[in-house]
Scaffold this active site. Structure first.
Site, PDB file in Angstrom:
ATOM      1  N   ARG A  58       0.807  -1.221   0.000  1.00 29.21           N
ATOM      2  CA  ARG A  58       0.000   0.000   0.000  1.00 29.21           C
ATOM      3  C   ARG A  58       0.841   1.273   0.000  1.00 29.21           C
ATOM      4  NH1 ARG A  58      -5.573  -0.532   2.293  1.00 29.21           N
ATOM      5  NH2 ARG A  58      -6.168  -2.673   1.845  1.00 29.21           N
ATOM      6  N   GLU A  95       7.191  -9.464  14.967  1.00 31.86           N
ATOM      7  CA  GLU A  95       6.588  -9.976  16.197  1.00 31.86           C
ATOM      8  C   GLU A  95       6.874 -11.459  16.438  1.00 31.86           C
ATOM      9  OE1 GLU A  95       2.267  -9.808  18.446  1.00 31.86           O
ATOM     10  OE2 GLU A  95       2.466  -9.020  16.424  1.00 31.86           O
TER      11      GLU A  95
END
Length: 170
Positions: A58, A95
């Site tokens: 994006r 993460e």
């Protein structure tokens, strides 16, 4: 224009407990895209930027909008294995593991000034890695442009040495 009104919210996407904020409605509204370009133009001067870098995927959209406004070029920062030709890569911790991003080796000339663009700033891990990657090949980071910033995740902390602008903060 209030861009916050143009951002759609999808609870429990892509997984339960996540509130996904989507800027896609902005893309169908030319005046909203123009407003984005106007806002960043107030913050980043065209004379200080040589090329825009969009973070997959994006970020490509924002980088193209701004590159067109500024009459500059645009480059893509992609996940490893997605670009043809010789590339330069950098791995970084996410993460639950590691990820790798890359750019084409010859896309930046030594000393070129780069504004890195993405739709959203969350933890800042990808943004920080993108800056390191561009600096690794001799580019100079002008700053970062984000449409959305999730302030609770403190993503600005990892890129605070750069000039950063986000238009909508949650």
């Amino acid at each position: 224009m209030n861009l916050r009104d143009k951002i759609a919210e999808y609870p429990n996407f892509p997984k339960k407990g996540i509130l996904f904020r989507d800027f896609s409605p902005i893309l169908k509204d030319p005046s909203a895209m123009e407003s984005i370009a106007d806002e960043f133009s107030k913050y980043f001067h065209p004379k200080n930027i040589d090329i825009f870098a969009g973070i997959e995927s994006r970020g490509f959209i924002l980088a193209c909008i701004l590159a067109t406004r500024y009459n500059k070029g645009m480059m893509m920062i992609r996940k490893a294995g997605k670009l043809p030709g010789k590339t330069t890569k950098i791995s970084y911790t996410i993460e639950y593991g590691k990820d790798t991003i890359e750019i084409q080796k010859d896309i930046i000339e030594e000393g070129q000034r780069v504004l890195i663009c993405d739709d959203l700033l969350a933890t800042g891990g990808t943004a920080k890695a993108a800056a390191k990657l561009i600096e690794k090949v001799g580019g100079k980071i002008v700053g970062f442009a984000f449409i959305i910033e999730l302030t609770d995740l403190n993503g600005m902390k990892g890129i605070s040495k750069y000039d950063c602008k986000s238009l909508v903060k949650y």
